[in-house]
Motif scaffolding. Sequence first.
Motif, mmCIF file in Angstrom:
data_model
loop_
_atom_site.group_PDB
_atom_site.id
_atom_site.type_symbol
_atom_site.label_atom_id
_atom_site.label_comp_id
_atom_site.label_asym_id
_atom_site.label_seq_id
_atom_site.Cartn_x
_atom_site.Cartn_y
_atom_site.Cartn_z
ATOM 1 N N ARG A 84 0.828 -1.214 0.000
ATOM 2 C CA ARG A 84 0.000 0.000 0.000
ATOM 3 C C ARG A 84 0.855 1.254 0.000
ATOM 4 N N ALA A 85 2.021 1.185 0.656
ATOM 5 C CA ALA A 85 2.921 2.342 0.676
ATOM 6 C C ALA A 85 3.370 2.699 -0.736
ATOM 7 N N CYS A 86 3.690 1.707 -1.542
ATOM 8 C CA CYS A 86 4.109 1.966 -2.936
ATOM 9 C C CYS A 86 2.971 2.599 -3.731
ATOM 10 N N LEU A 87 1.777 2.042 -3.608
ATOM 11 C CA LEU A 87 0.628 2.583 -4.337
ATOM 12 C C LEU A 87 0.290 3.992 -3.857
ATOM 13 N N ALA A 88 0.400 4.218 -2.550
ATOM 14 C CA ALA A 88 0.117 5.543 -1.989
ATOM 15 C C ALA A 88 1.156 6.558 -2.451
ATOM 16 N N ALA A 89 2.420 6.162 -2.435
ATOM 17 C CA ALA A 89 3.485 7.067 -2.881
ATOM 18 C C ALA A 89 3.283 7.433 -4.347
ATOM 19 N N GLU A 90 2.913 6.459 -5.154
ATOM 20 C CA GLU A 90 2.655 6.722 -6.570
ATOM 21 C C GLU A 90 1.542 7.760 -6.735
ATOM 22 N N GLN A 91 0.492 7.657 -5.960
ATOM 23 C CA GLN A 91 -0.610 8.616 -6.043
ATOM 24 C C GLN A 91 -0.174 10.007 -5.599
ATOM 25 N N LEU A 92 0.626 10.081 -4.551
ATOM 26 C CA LEU A 92 1.089 11.384 -4.072
ATOM 27 C C LEU A 92 1.956 12.071 -5.123
ATOM 28 N N VAL A 93 2.775 11.303 -5.801
ATOM 29 C CA VAL A 93 3.582 11.864 -6.890
ATOM 30 C C VAL A 93 2.657 12.336 -8.012
ATOM 31 N N ARG A 94 1.647 11.568 -8.322
ATOM 32 C CA ARG A 94 0.707 11.930 -9.395
ATOM 33 C C ARG A 94 -0.025 13.233 -9.101
ATOM 34 N N ILE A 95 -0.296 13.501 -7.809
ATOM 35 C CA ILE A 95 -1.011 14.750 -7.515
ATOM 36 C C ILE A 95 -0.069 15.938 -7.337
ATOM 37 N N GLY A 96 1.245 15.679 -7.408
ATOM 38 C CA GLY A 96 2.174 16.798 -7.455
ATOM 39 C C GLY A 96 3.242 16.891 -6.387
ATOM 40 N N TYR A 97 3.246 15.995 -5.413
ATOM 41 C CA TYR A 97 4.301 16.041 -4.394
ATOM 42 C C TYR A 97 5.623 15.638 -5.028
ATOM 43 N N LYS A 98 6.682 16.354 -4.683
ATOM 44 C CA LYS A 98 7.995 16.170 -5.309
ATOM 45 C C LYS A 98 8.945 15.270 -4.531
ATOM 46 N N ASN A 99 8.768 15.176 -3.232
ATOM 47 C CA ASN A 99 9.706 14.443 -2.370
ATOM 48 C C ASN A 99 8.980 13.353 -1.596
ATOM 49 N N VAL A 100 8.718 12.251 -2.275
ATOM 50 C CA VAL A 100 7.949 11.160 -1.678
ATOM 51 C C VAL A 100 8.764 9.875 -1.718
ATOM 52 N N TRP A 101 8.764 9.152 -0.614
ATOM 53 C CA TRP A 101 9.431 7.860 -0.523
ATOM 54 C C TRP A 101 8.471 6.841 0.065
ATOM 55 N N ALA A 102 8.490 5.636 -0.491
ATOM 56 C CA ALA A 102 7.731 4.512 0.059
ATOM 57 C C ALA A 102 8.691 3.658 0.875
ATOM 58 N N ILE A 103 8.299 3.333 2.087
ATOM 59 C CA ILE A 103 9.104 2.451 2.925
ATOM 60 C C ILE A 103 8.669 1.024 2.579
ATOM 61 N N SER A 104 9.590 0.293 1.997
ATOM 62 C CA SER A 104 9.231 -0.996 1.410
ATOM 63 C C SER A 104 9.685 -2.184 2.257
ATOM 64 N N CYS A 105 9.246 -2.203 3.515
ATOM 65 C CA CYS A 105 9.563 -3.341 4.368
ATOM 66 C C CYS A 105 8.413 -3.577 5.342
ATOM 67 N N LYS A 106 8.560 -4.571 6.170
ATOM 68 C CA LYS A 106 7.509 -4.966 7.106
ATOM 69 C C LYS A 106 7.391 -3.981 8.269
#
Length: 115
Positions: A84-106
């Motif tokens: 969900r973090a990856c999908l959420a980060a992708e959406q935030l980038v799509r709406i215009g945020y420039k500095n977004v990172w997805a934490i990809s672990c448990k």
Amino acid sequence: MLKKVAELITEAKQTIHCVTAQEAAEKCRLMQGVLIDVRESSEVAQQATKGAIAIPRGVLEMKMLALYPDAEQAIFVHCASGVRACLAAEQLVRIGYKNVWAISCKIDAICTAMD
């Protein structure tokens, strides 16, 4: 053509930044970033992450614009497993945020790193 979640994640990772929990903890502190937990409320109640703001994935786009109107804000997104973090980060980038990172672990690694 319908896509499986694994395919969506693979596509999302081509357009977003992914970090480990430890990298996120360090970057978040240095950049005065915000840590967003996109898990459901019941999940957060079972295991909260220190310093995280809980915004469920289903309302993320609506709430983020109201809470963080600066497109340059450093944002670190996490969930229970990184999906969900990856999908959420992708959406935030799509709406215009420039500095977004997805934490990809448990979640356990995230909680440990953020203590």
